[in-house]
Design a protein around this motif. Structure first.
Motif, PDB file in Angstrom:
ATOM      1  N   UNK A  81      68.353  84.798 -29.874  1.00 32.15           N
ATOM      2  CA  UNK A  81      67.925  83.754 -28.944  1.00 32.15           C
ATOM      3  C   UNK A  81      66.520  84.051 -28.420  1.00 32.15           C
ATOM      4  N   UNK A  82      66.216  85.342 -28.268  1.00 34.75           N
ATOM      5  CA  UNK A  82      64.909  85.718 -27.702  1.00 34.75           C
ATOM      6  C   UNK A  82      63.852  85.969 -28.770  1.00 34.75           C
ATOM      7  N   UNK A  83      64.227  85.990 -30.031  1.00 31.12           N
ATOM      8  CA  UNK A  83      63.303  86.343 -31.110  1.00 31.12           C
ATOM      9  C   UNK A  83      62.203  85.294 -31.249  1.00 31.12           C
ATOM     10  N   UNK A  84      60.923  85.698 -31.171  1.00 35.02           N
ATOM     11  CA  UNK A  84      59.838  84.715 -31.167  1.00 35.02           C
ATOM     12  C   UNK A  84      59.719  83.919 -32.469  1.00 35.02           C
ATOM     13  N   UNK A  85      60.157  84.462 -33.615  1.00 35.60           N
ATOM     14  CA  UNK A  85      59.992  83.761 -34.888  1.00 35.60           C
ATOM     15  C   UNK A  85      61.172  82.853 -35.240  1.00 35.60           C
ATOM     16  N   UNK A  86      62.188  82.853 -34.381  1.00 35.85           N
ATOM     17  CA  UNK A  86      63.409  82.122 -34.738  1.00 35.85           C
ATOM     18  C   UNK A  86      63.506  80.803 -33.973  1.00 35.85           C
ATOM     19  N   UNK A  87      63.753  79.721 -34.722  1.00 33.22           N
ATOM     20  CA  UNK A  87      63.958  78.413 -34.064  1.00 33.22           C
ATOM     21  C   UNK A  87      65.426  78.010 -34.095  1.00 33.22           C
ATOM     22  N   UNK A  88      66.116  78.357 -35.187  1.00 32.54           N
ATOM     23  CA  UNK A  88      67.518  77.965 -35.349  1.00 32.54           C
ATOM     24  C   UNK A  88      68.334  79.166 -35.809  1.00 32.54           C
ATOM     25  N   UNK A  89      69.524  79.281 -35.242  1.00 37.85           N
ATOM     26  CA  UNK A  89      70.397  80.410 -35.603  1.00 37.85           C
ATOM     27  C   UNK A  89      71.569  79.884 -36.437  1.00 37.85           C
ATOM     28  N   UNK A  90      71.829  80.535 -37.544  1.00 40.89           N
ATOM     29  CA  UNK A  90      73.017  80.228 -38.344  1.00 40.89           C
ATOM     30  C   UNK A  90      73.968  81.418 -38.266  1.00 40.89           C
ATOM     31  N   UNK A  91      75.248  81.117 -38.217  1.00 41.06           N
ATOM     32  CA  UNK A  91      76.239  82.193 -38.179  1.00 41.06           C
ATOM     33  C   UNK A  91      77.313  81.926 -39.209  1.00 41.06           C
ATOM     34  N   UNK A  92      77.758  83.000 -39.848  1.00 39.48           N
ATOM     35  CA  UNK A  92      78.882  82.879 -40.774  1.00 39.48           C
ATOM     36  C   UNK A  92      80.165  83.236 -40.034  1.00 39.48           C
ATOM     37  N   UNK A  93      81.233  82.480 -40.257  1.00 43.60           N
ATOM     38  CA  UNK A  93      82.497  82.855 -39.611  1.00 43.60           C
ATOM     39  C   UNK A  93      82.995  84.181 -40.169  1.00 43.60           C
ATOM     40  N   UNK A  94      83.846  84.853 -39.422  1.00 43.88           N
ATOM     41  CA  UNK A  94      84.421  86.134 -39.865  1.00 43.88           C
ATOM     42  C   UNK A  94      85.902  85.879 -40.184  1.00 43.88           C
ATOM     43  N   UNK A  95      86.578  86.811 -40.861  1.00 40.46           N
ATOM     44  CA  UNK A  95      88.002  86.589 -41.146  1.00 40.46           C
ATOM     45  C   UNK A  95      88.780  86.307 -39.857  1.00 40.46           C
TER      46      UNK A  95
END
Ligand code: TXA
Ligand code: MG
Length: 320
Positions: free
Chosen positions: A289-303
């Motif tokens: 969330x704080x990373x200056x180069x990141x605009x969108x976060x994608x997450x993979x679900x876990x088992x």
């Protein structure tokens, strides 16, 4: 992980502030809590004010021992007792009929109170020094990611708390599992969390797990959009690939060959251990969330087993 023994003086200072109606950030094994005197309505009001939390969202009352928790409830059905014996101190919250001495503000007017005996040494010592129950929601602004380090509390609430006890990073990293009981004593998991549903079932047999929706929260306060980063977060299907966009980050389990080609990536656990993943989840969400180069976060679900169920629940809420 408790890096240094809590200085007795700091704990005493914190207990004194709490007695005066102040608020203290309290480390627990799950997440940091924003603690205030559970029996003092003014302290409780301050908690809602600092968090900007809607008042329909009841608080968990923390106790040093089962005996202290018992002092808050008017009934302790047998299945609840079995769970307390097995999982306290630890990341389990029981919702039980309240005694009159518990202020309505702690329960948002509900006839039940949520109680938990935390395992973290500092939390335990603070509760003993204060010698009474402490109401403590997670120490974040309403709807935001729960803090798992003292630094995250500082960023989130800063000057608004009277004292932040730094007990190191939280070992579990996910909030407690909340269990309620029907009139007949039938258990119901109201919020998945630090104790897997399978572990609860190991004690009680099959239990119902409430599913939340935004219009009808399973437990009050379980709104669908929660634990939210400021940046948009998308939860991928398990086999879905990333869109070819710049400035995206990925949160994942195991190994991903293209991680280095992304603006940022965080691996919850290279060995796919769900306990490690849970402990890293909120910290990594914050970092992205704080990373200056990141605009969108994608997450993979876990088992979707054990702690994985709670991790997916938090990711789903963070994404909505
Ligand atoms: O691990 C945790 O549980 C952390 C640490 C600080 O102990 N605390 C925490 O508190 O997560 P909070 O306030 O963020 O979440 C409390 C949740 C509510 O959202 C609601 O789902 C449930 O506990 N709850 C509390 N009181 C309840 C009640 N009377 N009836 C039903 N659910 C209740
Ligand atoms: Mg919370």
């Amino acid at each position: 992980m408790n890096p240094q023994p809590p200085a007795a003086k700091k704990i005493e200072e914190a207990a004194a502030l709490l007695r005066q109606g102040g608020l203290v950030a309290m480390p627990t094994e799950t997440v940091y809590g924003l603690a205030g005197d559970a029996l003092n309505p003014t302290s409780l009001a301050k908690i809602f004010e600092v968090k900007q939390r809607p008042s329909f969202d009841p608080l968990i009352c923390h106790a040093a021992s089962t005996a202290m928790a018992e002092d808050l409830v008017s009934a302790f059905p047998e299945p609840a007792r079995l769970l307390a014996q097995r999982f306290w101190p630890g990341p389990l919250t029981l919702v039980l009929p309240k005694k009159r001495r518990v202020p309505d503000l702690a329960t948002s007017g509900l006839p039940h109170v949520a109680v938990r005996v935390p395992a973290h040494r500092w939390a335990h010592q603070l509760l003993e020094a204060f010698d009474g129950p402490l109401a403590a929601p997670s120490a974040n602004m309403f709807g935001r990611i729960s803090p798992t380090t003292a630094e995250a509390v500082r960023q989130e609430l800063g000057e608004q708390v009277d004292l932040i006890l730094d007990g190191g990073p939280c070992t579990i990293g996910l909030e407690s599992t909340v269990v309620g009981f029907s009139e007949t004593g039938a258990p119901r998991v109201l919020r998945t969390g630090g104790i897997g549903v399978e572990e609860i079932e190991g004690v009680l047999g099959e239990v119902e797990v409430a599913t939340a929706s935004s219009s009808r929260p399973a437990a009050p306060g379980q709104l669908e959009s929660h634990y939210a980063p400021r940046k948009p977060l998308h939860l991928l299907e398990s086999d879905e690939s990333l869109p070819p966009e710049p400035n995206i980050a990925l949160l994942y389990l195991g190994k991903v060959s293209f991680a280095e080609t992304l603006a940022a990536a965080r691996c919850l656990s290279p060995t796919r251990e769900l306990r490690e993943a849970a402990a890293n989840l909120f910290r990594m969400l914050r970092e992205l969330d704080e990373h200056p180069d990141v605009k969108t976060i994608y997450a993979r679900p876990v088992p979707n087993i054990g702690l994985g169920r709670a991790i997916n629940d938090r990711l789903k809420r963070a994404a909505s």
